[in-house]
Design an enzyme around this catalytic site. Structure first.
Site, PDB file in Angstrom:
ATOM      1  N   ASP A  94       0.754  -8.372 -11.911  1.00  0.00           N
ATOM      2  CA  ASP A  94      -0.537  -7.880 -12.417  1.00  0.00           C
ATOM      3  C   ASP A  94      -1.274  -9.002 -13.152  1.00  0.00           C
ATOM      4  O   ASP A  94      -2.486  -9.172 -13.011  1.00  0.00           O
ATOM      5  CB  ASP A  94      -0.292  -6.696 -13.350  1.00  0.00           C
ATOM      6  CG  ASP A  94       0.631  -5.669 -12.712  1.00  0.00           C
ATOM      7  OD1 ASP A  94       0.239  -5.095 -11.691  1.00  0.00           O
ATOM      8  OD2 ASP A  94       1.761  -5.501 -13.212  1.00  0.00           O
TER       9      ASP A  94
ATOM     10  N   HIS B 290       3.465  -1.045 -15.671  1.00  0.00           N
ATOM     11  CA  HIS B 290       3.139  -1.552 -14.324  1.00  0.00           C
ATOM     12  C   HIS B 290       2.782  -0.329 -13.469  1.00  0.00           C
ATOM     13  O   HIS B 290       3.593   0.194 -12.708  1.00  0.00           O
ATOM     14  CB  HIS B 290       4.324  -2.306 -13.721  1.00  0.00           C
ATOM     15  CG  HIS B 290       4.085  -2.696 -12.287  1.00  0.00           C
ATOM     16  ND1 HIS B 290       3.092  -3.548 -11.901  1.00  0.00           N
ATOM     17  CD2 HIS B 290       4.709  -2.329 -11.147  1.00  0.00           C
ATOM     18  CE1 HIS B 290       3.107  -3.684 -10.588  1.00  0.00           C
ATOM     19  NE2 HIS B 290       4.083  -2.951 -10.103  1.00  0.00           N
TER      20      HIS B 290
HETATM   21  P1  NAD Z   1      12.234  -2.769   0.803  1.00  0.00           P
HETATM   22  O1  NAD Z   1      12.402  -1.333   1.138  1.00  0.00           O
HETATM   23  O2  NAD Z   1      11.715  -3.694   1.841  1.00  0.00           O
HETATM   24  O3  NAD Z   1      13.613  -3.369   0.305  1.00  0.00           O
HETATM   25  C1  NAD Z   1      14.372  -2.728  -0.665  1.00  0.00           C
HETATM   26  C2  NAD Z   1      15.819  -3.090  -0.379  1.00  0.00           C
HETATM   27  O4  NAD Z   1      16.590  -2.581  -1.452  1.00  0.00           O
HETATM   28  C3  NAD Z   1      16.349  -2.469   0.923  1.00  0.00           C
HETATM   29  O5  NAD Z   1      16.910  -3.478   1.738  1.00  0.00           O
HETATM   30  C4  NAD Z   1      17.389  -1.481   0.430  1.00  0.00           C
HETATM   31  O6  NAD Z   1      18.494  -1.360   1.322  1.00  0.00           O
HETATM   32  C5  NAD Z   1      17.797  -2.108  -0.886  1.00  0.00           C
HETATM   33  N1  NAD Z   1      18.413  -1.174  -1.821  1.00  0.00           N
HETATM   34  C6  NAD Z   1      18.137   0.134  -2.018  1.00  0.00           C
HETATM   35  N2  NAD Z   1      18.974   0.665  -2.919  1.00  0.00           N
HETATM   36  C7  NAD Z   1      19.792  -0.334  -3.325  1.00  0.00           C
HETATM   37  C8  NAD Z   1      20.864  -0.417  -4.236  1.00  0.00           C
HETATM   38  N3  NAD Z   1      21.297   0.664  -4.892  1.00  0.00           N
HETATM   39  N4  NAD Z   1      21.480  -1.599  -4.388  1.00  0.00           N
HETATM   40  C9  NAD Z   1      21.075  -2.690  -3.711  1.00  0.00           C
HETATM   41  N5  NAD Z   1      20.072  -2.684  -2.807  1.00  0.00           N
HETATM   42  C10 NAD Z   1      19.437  -1.517  -2.633  1.00  0.00           C
HETATM   43  O7  NAD Z   1      11.343  -2.822  -0.531  1.00  0.00           O
HETATM   44  P2  NAD Z   1      10.587  -4.085  -1.144  1.00  0.00           P
HETATM   45  O8  NAD Z   1       9.236  -4.142  -0.562  1.00  0.00           O
HETATM   46  O9  NAD Z   1      11.465  -5.283  -1.095  1.00  0.00           O
HETATM   47  O10 NAD Z   1      10.402  -3.571  -2.653  1.00  0.00           O
HETATM   48  C11 NAD Z   1      11.502  -3.422  -3.518  1.00  0.00           C
HETATM   49  C12 NAD Z   1      11.066  -2.752  -4.817  1.00  0.00           C
HETATM   50  O11 NAD Z   1      10.152  -3.576  -5.516  1.00  0.00           O
HETATM   51  C13 NAD Z   1      10.339  -1.413  -4.628  1.00  0.00           C
HETATM   52  O12 NAD Z   1      10.746  -0.538  -5.657  1.00  0.00           O
HETATM   53  C14 NAD Z   1       8.878  -1.786  -4.822  1.00  0.00           C
HETATM   54  O13 NAD Z   1       8.094  -0.687  -5.218  1.00  0.00           O
HETATM   55  C15 NAD Z   1       9.032  -2.801  -5.919  1.00  0.00           C
HETATM   56  N6  NAD Z   1       7.892  -3.698  -6.154  1.00  0.00           N
HETATM   57  C16 NAD Z   1       7.606  -4.016  -7.454  1.00  0.00           C
HETATM   58  C17 NAD Z   1       6.578  -4.883  -7.756  1.00  0.00           C
HETATM   59  C18 NAD Z   1       6.245  -5.235  -9.184  1.00  0.00           C
HETATM   60  O14 NAD Z   1       5.266  -5.947  -9.400  1.00  0.00           O
HETATM   61  N7  NAD Z   1       7.009  -4.816 -10.174  1.00  0.00           N
HETATM   62  C19 NAD Z   1       5.829  -5.431  -6.708  1.00  0.00           C
HETATM   63  C20 NAD Z   1       6.143  -5.096  -5.398  1.00  0.00           C
HETATM   64  C21 NAD Z   1       7.189  -4.219  -5.122  1.00  0.00           C
HETATM   65  C1  LMR Z   2       2.657  -3.656  -6.496  1.00  0.00           C
HETATM   66  O1  LMR Z   2       2.078  -3.673  -7.581  1.00  0.00           O
HETATM   67  O2  LMR Z   2       2.196  -4.226  -5.497  1.00  0.00           O
HETATM   68  C2  LMR Z   2       3.995  -2.977  -6.392  1.00  0.00           C
HETATM   69  O3  LMR Z   2       4.346  -2.381  -7.609  1.00  0.00           O
HETATM   70  C3  LMR Z   2       4.099  -2.053  -5.260  1.00  0.00           C
HETATM   71  C4  LMR Z   2       3.352  -0.760  -5.525  1.00  0.00           C
HETATM   72  O4  LMR Z   2       3.944   0.310  -5.330  1.00  0.00           O
HETATM   73  O5  LMR Z   2       2.188  -0.823  -5.896  1.00  0.00           O
END
Ligand code: NAD
Ligand code: LMR
Length: 328
Positions: free
Chosen positions: A159, A187
């Protein structure tokens, strides 16, 4: 040669993992003089895909990559870890809010918090990227009461970076000229991107843009950027989220630049009226693996009102996870 540090990354077969692991191995996070051991945690059904990622990590022949291990067992993943990057979780789909993931993802972070407490290095620093990131960090910290609360953090750097990029684009300045940006709160869509202390090339940002633009374009664009990316890509942000995770851990480990700060979600001790114990985004300076909230900033009335709303949401999330039995 410096001894390798152990970096545990969860969700390594996912979208963010696919970007993040390669940047860690390249030295973008802890420096090009710091070898790393990667310990990747995945669920059993993703192990085959993860093996492909491991093959690619090998094929990149990163000089700093001392070893790569994969496991579906959290206690193996966090054994001796110096940094834990908690990425693995279910991402939201179109139409969901991040808080809709509380029940689905909360249990993961309680179990991982326990495993971190049992086995991690006493230098451990934990960064939660998986959503809802702030409350997941709270859950992990509650499950690991012997680890100092200050070691748990959640990612609002994405962000923060989005806010810098929007302000730079509006004013035509290079992103590197924008300093002292702040993102407060959760967030989530209630987050509070705040330019009132920011400078651009040394000039106050508030003198260079109109208040109406800040209120009606800048804040909503930054706060809803995650949803806009999901709408456009059909999947949540991944490369920029990995880049922000790298920035967050790098600054935490190696320090913020002189005269600048960053935004990190960390445990509140009551600063700026944020109730004690909530994991909220604040402006922080960092040095040698410790963060310090920048105190004494005057809050603009709009920022103050928005921060109260974001904190109320965090408080509500805390009540929900307490009701789910996830706070011990
Ligand atoms: P994705 O679905 O592509 O990958 C997630 C991975 O986590 C999968 O491979 C899944 O098998 C694995 N997983 C699920 N449960 C698990 C566990 N208990 N132990 C280990 N691995 C596990 O998702 P992504 O796009 O890589 O996003 C991951 C997370 O990050 C999501 O929660 C998403 O919302 C979050 N995210 C946060 C931000 C932020 O700014 N904070 C930004 C983008 C995404
Ligand atoms: C983001 O900010 O891009 C991530 O937290 C993914 C979402 O769910 O918005």
């Amino acid at each position: 040669m410096t001894a390798p540090l152990t970096i545990a990354v969860t969700g390594g077969a996912g979208q963010i993992g696919y970007q993040l692991l390669f940047r860690i191995a390249a030295g973008d996070m802890l420096g090009t003089d710091q070898p790393v051991r990667l310990r990747i945690l995945e669920v059993p059904q993703a192990m085959a895909a993860l093996e492909g990622v491991v093959m690619e990590l090998q094929d990149a022949a990163f000089p700093l990559l001392a070893s790569v291990d994969t496991t579906a067992d959290a206690s193996v993943a966090f054994e001796g870890a110096d940094h834990a990057l908690l990425v693995g979780a279910r991402p939201r789909a179109k139409g969901m809010e991040r808080s809709d993931l509380l029940a689905a993802n909360g249990a993961i972070f309680a179990a991982q918090g326990r495993a971190i407490q049992e086995g991690a290095s006493d230098r451990i620093r934990i960064t939660v990227t998986g959503n809802p990131a702030n409350t997941n960090a709270l859950i992990a910290a509650a499950a690991a009461p012997d680890i100092p609360r200050e070691r748990f953090s959640a990612l609002t750097r994405l962000d923060h970076n989005r806010a810098i990029a929007q302000l730079a684009a509006k004013t035509g300045a290079p992103v590197a000229d924008v300093r002292r940006m702040i993102v407060w709160g959760n967030h989530s869509a209630t987050q509070v991107p705040d330019i009132t202390h920011a400078t651009i090339g040394g000039q106050p940002a508030v003198d260079l843009v109109e208040r109406e633009w800040v209120k009606h374009e800048f804040v909503p664009t930054v706060a809803n950027r995650g949803a806009a990316i999901i709408e456009a890509r059909g999947a949540s942000s991944a490369a920029s989220a990995a880049a922000a995770t790298i920035d967050h851990v790098r600054d935490w480990a190696r320090g913020t630049a002189e005269g600048d700060w960053t935004s990190m979600s960390v445990i509140s001790r009551g600063e700026y009226g944020v109730p004690e114990g909530l994991v909220s985004s604040f402006p922080v300076t960092t040095a040698d693996g410790d963060w310090t909230i920048v105190e004494g900033l005057e809050l603009d009335p709009d920022v103050e009102a928005q921060l109260r709303a974001s904190v109320a949401e965090l408080d509500d999330e805390r009540m929900q996870v307490r009701a789910l039995g996830l706070l011990g």
